[in-house]
Enzyme design. Structure first.
Site, PDB file in Angstrom:
ATOM      1  N   LYS A 182       0.930  -1.148   0.000  1.00  0.00           N
ATOM      2  CA  LYS A 182       0.044   0.163   0.023  1.00  0.00           C
ATOM      3  C   LYS A 182       0.771   1.300   0.085  1.00  0.00           C
ATOM      4  O   LYS A 182       2.008   1.245   0.336  1.00  0.00           O
ATOM      5  CB  LYS A 182      -0.782  -0.120   1.219  1.00  0.00           C
ATOM      6  N   TYR A 232     -12.448  -2.294  -3.796  1.00  0.00           N
ATOM      7  CA  TYR A 232     -12.722  -2.571  -2.572  1.00  0.00           C
ATOM      8  C   TYR A 232     -14.294  -2.451  -2.453  1.00  0.00           C
ATOM      9  O   TYR A 232     -14.750  -2.218  -1.201  1.00  0.00           O
ATOM     10  CB  TYR A 232     -11.981  -1.394  -1.507  1.00  0.00           C
ATOM     11  N   ASN A 263      -1.999   0.441   6.824  1.00  0.00           N
ATOM     12  CA  ASN A 263      -1.338  -0.880   7.271  1.00  0.00           C
ATOM     13  C   ASN A 263      -0.592  -1.751   6.131  1.00  0.00           C
ATOM     14  O   ASN A 263      -0.212  -2.865   6.323  1.00  0.00           O
ATOM     15  CB  ASN A 263      -2.608  -1.767   7.921  1.00  0.00           C
ATOM     16  N   HIS A 271      -2.127  -5.578   1.558  1.00  0.00           N
ATOM     17  CA  HIS A 271      -3.517  -6.137   1.530  1.00  0.00           C
ATOM     18  C   HIS A 271      -3.391  -7.517   1.020  1.00  0.00           C
ATOM     19  O   HIS A 271      -2.139  -7.923   0.224  1.00  0.00           O
ATOM     20  CB  HIS A 271      -4.184  -5.486   0.181  1.00  0.00           C
ATOM     21  N   GLU A 285      -9.407 -10.750  -7.701  1.00  0.00           N
ATOM     22  CA  GLU A 285      -8.658  -9.660  -7.387  1.00  0.00           C
ATOM     23  C   GLU A 285      -7.609  -9.788  -8.445  1.00  0.00           C
ATOM     24  O   GLU A 285      -7.190  -9.006  -9.048  1.00  0.00           O
ATOM     25  CB  GLU A 285      -8.235  -9.729  -6.027  1.00  0.00           C
TER      26      GLU A 285
HETATM   27  P1  GTP Z   1      -7.062  -6.343   3.770  1.00  0.00           P
HETATM   28  O1  GTP Z   1      -5.989  -7.516   3.532  1.00  0.00           O
HETATM   29  O2  GTP Z   1      -6.338  -5.068   3.377  1.00  0.00           O
HETATM   30  O3  GTP Z   1      -8.456  -6.511   3.183  1.00  0.00           O
HETATM   31  O4  GTP Z   1      -7.104  -6.184   5.130  1.00  0.00           O
HETATM   32  P2  GTP Z   1      -7.923  -7.076   6.099  1.00  0.00           P
HETATM   33  O5  GTP Z   1      -8.878  -8.242   5.511  1.00  0.00           O
HETATM   34  O6  GTP Z   1      -7.179  -7.518   7.232  1.00  0.00           O
HETATM   35  O7  GTP Z   1      -9.055  -5.781   6.458  1.00  0.00           O
HETATM   36  P3  GTP Z   1     -10.522  -5.685   6.336  1.00  0.00           P
HETATM   37  O8  GTP Z   1     -10.859  -6.391   4.877  1.00  0.00           O
HETATM   38  O9  GTP Z   1     -11.240  -5.811   7.279  1.00  0.00           O
HETATM   39  O10 GTP Z   1     -10.427  -4.234   5.726  1.00  0.00           O
HETATM   40  C1  GTP Z   1     -10.008  -3.687   4.297  1.00  0.00           C
HETATM   41  C2  GTP Z   1      -9.083  -2.498   4.851  1.00  0.00           C
HETATM   42  O11 GTP Z   1      -9.921  -1.411   5.224  1.00  0.00           O
HETATM   43  C3  GTP Z   1      -7.829  -2.893   5.907  1.00  0.00           C
HETATM   44  O12 GTP Z   1      -6.946  -3.393   5.430  1.00  0.00           O
HETATM   45  C4  GTP Z   1      -7.628  -1.145   6.102  1.00  0.00           C
HETATM   46  O13 GTP Z   1      -6.830  -0.652   5.376  1.00  0.00           O
HETATM   47  C5  GTP Z   1      -9.078  -0.379   5.956  1.00  0.00           C
HETATM   48  N1  GTP Z   1      -9.511  -0.536   7.314  1.00  0.00           N
HETATM   49  C6  GTP Z   1     -10.089  -1.372   7.933  1.00  0.00           C
HETATM   50  N2  GTP Z   1     -10.674  -0.960   9.119  1.00  0.00           N
HETATM   51  C7  GTP Z   1     -10.534   0.499   9.123  1.00  0.00           C
HETATM   52  C8  GTP Z   1     -10.759   1.594   9.898  1.00  0.00           C
HETATM   53  O14 GTP Z   1     -11.454   1.476  10.792  1.00  0.00           O
HETATM   54  N3  GTP Z   1     -10.372   2.727   9.570  1.00  0.00           N
HETATM   55  C9  GTP Z   1      -9.783   3.015   8.187  1.00  0.00           C
HETATM   56  N4  GTP Z   1      -9.250   4.224   7.755  1.00  0.00           N
HETATM   57  N5  GTP Z   1      -9.375   1.728   7.445  1.00  0.00           N
HETATM   58  C10 GTP Z   1      -9.829   0.769   7.798  1.00  0.00           C
HETATM   59 MG    MG Z   2      -9.801  -7.843   3.515  1.00  0.00          MG
END
Ligand code: GTP
Ligand code: MG
Length: 138
Positions: A9, A49, A112, A115, A126
């Protein structure tokens, strides 16, 4: 053999962490079979997303993903989807296990660093979003 879609990212490309993150994948036995550095539009990030479009952080997430270059890549290996998610660590770096990418490099739950696809169906969709079959070299 399984494949998964990974994204390094903008927070990580900005800090020149592509090589260190790729080393973590390779040390875990994941092979990088396709990779390119691109700049997403907010619209393209939103399409990627789309499953999160009702979430309160959707706008923040898509603007962040378009805020700088990302490295999109396909990782291959036995159980690549789960293995990649182990190497990534928990979404929130505060919860990520020591030694994981997010524990070492992520700045916040939003910024973070990586992805990874979360299921075989998501991985197929994807990978096809970013790569043609000709670009995958196993
Ligand atoms: P991905 O591999 O990126 O999909 O991560 P994940 O599966 O661990 O997390 P999830 O699918 O729940 O969320 C997708 C992405 O949204 C996360 O990786 C974060 O970058 C973002 N995200 C999740 N929660 C928050 C939040 O509370 N605030 C913000 N700004 N971004 C968030
Ligand atoms: Mg995810």
């Amino acid at each position: 053999i399984e494949r998964t879609l990974s994204i390094i990212k903008p927070d990580a490309t900005a800090r020149n962490l592509t090589g260190k993150i790729n080393a973590k994948f390779e040390e875990a036995g994941l092979r990088i079979v396709a990779q390119k550095r691109i700049l997403l539009t907010v619209g393209q990030a939103g399409t990627f997303y789309a499953v999160h479009k009702e979430r309160p952080f959707f706008g923040e997430l898509t603007e962040f993903m378009a805020s700088g270059p990302v490295v999109v890549q396909v990782l291959e290996g036995e159980g690549a989807i789960m293995k990649n998610r182990e190497v990534m660590g928990a979404t929130n770096p505060a919860d990520a296990a020591p030694g994981t990418i997010r524990a070492e490099f992520a700045q916040s739950v939003g910024e973070n660093s990586v992805h990874g696809s979360d299921s075989p169906e998501a991985a197929a969709e994807e990978i096809a979003y970013f790569f043609s079959g000709l670009e995958l070299v196993g």
